[in-house]
Design a protein around this motif. Structure first.
Motif, PDB file in Angstrom:
ATOM      1  N   VAL A 215       0.766  16.757  23.103  1.00 31.64           N
ATOM      2  CA  VAL A 215       0.119  16.322  24.520  1.00 31.64           C
ATOM      3  C   VAL A 215       0.835  16.866  25.610  1.00 31.64           C
ATOM      4  O   VAL A 215       0.628  16.499  26.688  1.00 31.64           O
ATOM      5  CB  VAL A 215      -0.120  14.867  24.683  1.00 31.64           C
ATOM      6  N   ILE A 218       5.342  13.277  27.981  1.00 27.06           N
ATOM      7  CA  ILE A 218       4.870  12.155  28.546  1.00 27.06           C
ATOM      8  C   ILE A 218       5.862  11.963  29.738  1.00 27.06           C
ATOM      9  O   ILE A 218       7.022  12.762  29.879  1.00 27.06           O
ATOM     10  CB  ILE A 218       4.741  11.125  27.713  1.00 27.06           C
ATOM     11  N   ASN A 241       9.102  14.471  33.115  1.00 33.31           N
ATOM     12  CA  ASN A 241       8.429  14.546  31.846  1.00 33.31           C
ATOM     13  C   ASN A 241       9.386  14.603  30.659  1.00 33.31           C
ATOM     14  O   ASN A 241      10.461  15.583  30.842  1.00 33.31           O
ATOM     15  CB  ASN A 241       7.586  16.133  31.816  1.00 33.31           C
ATOM     16  N   SER A 274       2.460   5.762  28.097  1.00 32.22           N
ATOM     17  CA  SER A 274       2.288   7.237  28.562  1.00 32.22           C
ATOM     18  C   SER A 274       1.811   7.924  27.583  1.00 32.22           C
ATOM     19  O   SER A 274       0.928   8.831  27.970  1.00 32.22           O
ATOM     20  CB  SER A 274       3.831   7.807  28.800  1.00 32.22           C
ATOM     21  N   SER A 277      -2.007   7.275  27.810  1.00 32.47           N
ATOM     22  CA  SER A 277      -2.552   7.759  29.050  1.00 32.47           C
ATOM     23  C   SER A 277      -2.911   9.263  28.671  1.00 32.47           C
ATOM     24  O   SER A 277      -3.925   9.597  29.167  1.00 32.47           O
ATOM     25  CB  SER A 277      -1.529   7.658  30.179  1.00 32.47           C
ATOM     26  N   LYS A 278      -1.993   9.988  27.955  1.00 33.03           N
ATOM     27  CA  LYS A 278      -2.268  11.328  27.827  1.00 33.03           C
ATOM     28  C   LYS A 278      -3.482  11.459  26.815  1.00 33.03           C
ATOM     29  O   LYS A 278      -4.049  12.455  27.025  1.00 33.03           O
ATOM     30  CB  LYS A 278      -1.063  11.969  27.409  1.00 33.03           C
ATOM     31  N   SER A 281      -7.050  11.237  27.955  1.00 34.45           N
ATOM     32  CA  SER A 281      -7.444  12.192  29.028  1.00 34.45           C
ATOM     33  C   SER A 281      -8.658  13.022  28.290  1.00 34.45           C
ATOM     34  O   SER A 281      -8.571  13.306  26.978  1.00 34.45           O
ATOM     35  CB  SER A 281      -6.233  12.907  29.283  1.00 34.45           C
ATOM     36  N   THR A 284      -7.926  16.055  25.937  1.00 32.25           N
ATOM     37  CA  THR A 284      -7.557  15.774  24.702  1.00 32.25           C
ATOM     38  C   THR A 284      -8.477  16.297  23.788  1.00 32.25           C
ATOM     39  O   THR A 284      -8.531  17.062  22.729  1.00 32.25           O
ATOM     40  CB  THR A 284      -7.125  14.477  24.408  1.00 32.25           C
TER      41      THR A 284
END
Length: 374
Positions: A215, A218, A241, A274, A277-278, A281, A284
């Motif tokens: 991803v 994070i 990050n 985290s 959350s990614k 999205s 993805t």
């Protein structure tokens, strides 16, 4: 040419020789006789029509509709095929303990285990990730995820919690996995909490690293500079990050904190939040490379109970994402002190709310570090 039929009057309309047309009588109208059909008999009073040339616009629109339809169908097939492909990479494990177990309870409770299993890691990867070469496997992360009528609940159980392990006396809870694998760990948790474990999900070191990298990293937010040689962690204070290697080290480190295991479980939930959350999205799904990488990366180091099917695993993923969202509850098992001793009053009360599927009533029992609010 007769005087009555001059050039430019009506001969052009009929396409005939004007000389053969009857003369117009004097005093008559200069207009053509009424009700005469137009040439070719196409209809009264209407000029002749010519065929309309084909329009290229309609043909192009149909072509593009076909192309869009084919691409859309291919995309749907891809979205379905990737999870099927990833499912084939998932390992099954027997996590059903024998003997007396708690009766069925409302809602669903998952046991999520982050093990330090090196399965699937090469010697070079073990060195790079600072995982060591331990032959056995322990549980660095133990979480209960409950979903039902109330808010989704994610509760950490510190691995140093002192509990009674069947056949092994009172010792740290992570010894249950080391001594008897998933079965003994499930049995130990059920005996000490009264909560029935419905489904078992385990992720190894490699799975966490692969998902984070798939991803694009994070966000982690350490509150101070952290450097830990045991986990390989070396980060500065503040939000940043983190790639898979750093995220793994961040979730494993404990010697850099005064409260050690209490702070580590909070870092683990931060990493999970985290990732969730990614993953949730839209990018993805819209990015085929990321979609395939996330699915394959998660499956590569995943072990699930034999009773867990693909739809149950999907429900688990959705529940975990929801629990890490704004409406979920994120807690540590209620503790009495920094020695991670379970609170003899608050902990059983919280377990009872989970058993009865009453997470909406947990209230102040849910704290990040497990300690009571003052």
């Amino acid at each position: 040419m007769p005087e009555q039929w001059s050039e430019g009057e009506y001969g052009w309309l009929y396409g005939e020789d004007p000389a053969k047309k009857p003369p117009v009588t004097k005093g008559g109208s200069d207009l053509p006789p009424p009700n005469l059909p137009p040439p070719g008999g196409a209809g009264r009073g209407k000029p002749p029509s010519s065929p309309r040339p084909p329009t290229r616009g309609g043909s192009n629109a149909r072509k593009w509709r076909r192309i869009i339809g084919i691409v859309g169908l291919a995309w749907v097939v891809f979205l379905v095929a990737v999870p099927i492909w990833a499912w084939g990479k998932v390992d099954k494990v027997d996590a059903e303990p024998g003997g007396t177990r708690p009766a069925d309870q409302p809602g669903t409770t998952y046991l999520l285990v982050g093990s330090d299993s090196r399965r699937g890691l090469t010697a070079e990867q073990r060195k790079e990730l600072t995982t060591g070469n331990a032959a056995g496997a322990r549980t660095d992360t133990i979480l209960l995820l409950h979903t039902g009528a109330g808010p989704k609940l994610l509760m950490s159980i510190p691995r140093d919690s002192l509990v009674a392990i069947p056949g092994h006396g009172t010792t740290k809870i992570n010894a249950a996995y080391a001594c008897g694998g998933p079965k003994l760990l499930v049995k130990t948790i059920e005996n000490n909490t009264g909560i029935r474990i419905d489904d078992y999900v385990e992720v190894g070191f490699g799975g966490l690293v692969n998902v984070v990298d798939s991803v694009g990293g994070i966000t982690i937010c350490p509150k101070s500079d952290l450097k830990d040689k045991d986990s390989g962690l070396n980060v500065k204070k503040g939000c940043q990050n983190a790639d898979g290697k750093t995220a793994l080290a961040y979730s494993r480190a404990r010697h850099v904190y005064a409260t050690q295991d209490i702070q580590r479980v909070q870092s683990q939930r931060e990493v999970l939040g985290s990732i969730a959350s990614k993953v949730r999205s839209p990018w993805t799904v819209l990015n085929p490379f990321r979609y395939k990488s996330v699915a394959g990366g998660a499956a590569s180091s995943l072990q699930i109970g034999q009773n867990v099917g693909p739809f149950a695993l999907l429900r688990f993923a959705l529940a975990l994402s929801s629990a890490m969202g704004g409406n979920g509850l994120n807690c540590t098992v209620p503790l009495r002190d920094f020695a991670v001793t379970w609170d003899p009053v608050r902990a059983p009360k919280m377990f009872r709310y989970i058993k009865d599927d009453r997470t909406a009533d947990i209230g102040s029992l849910c704290t990040k570090d497990g300690l009571p609010k003052h």
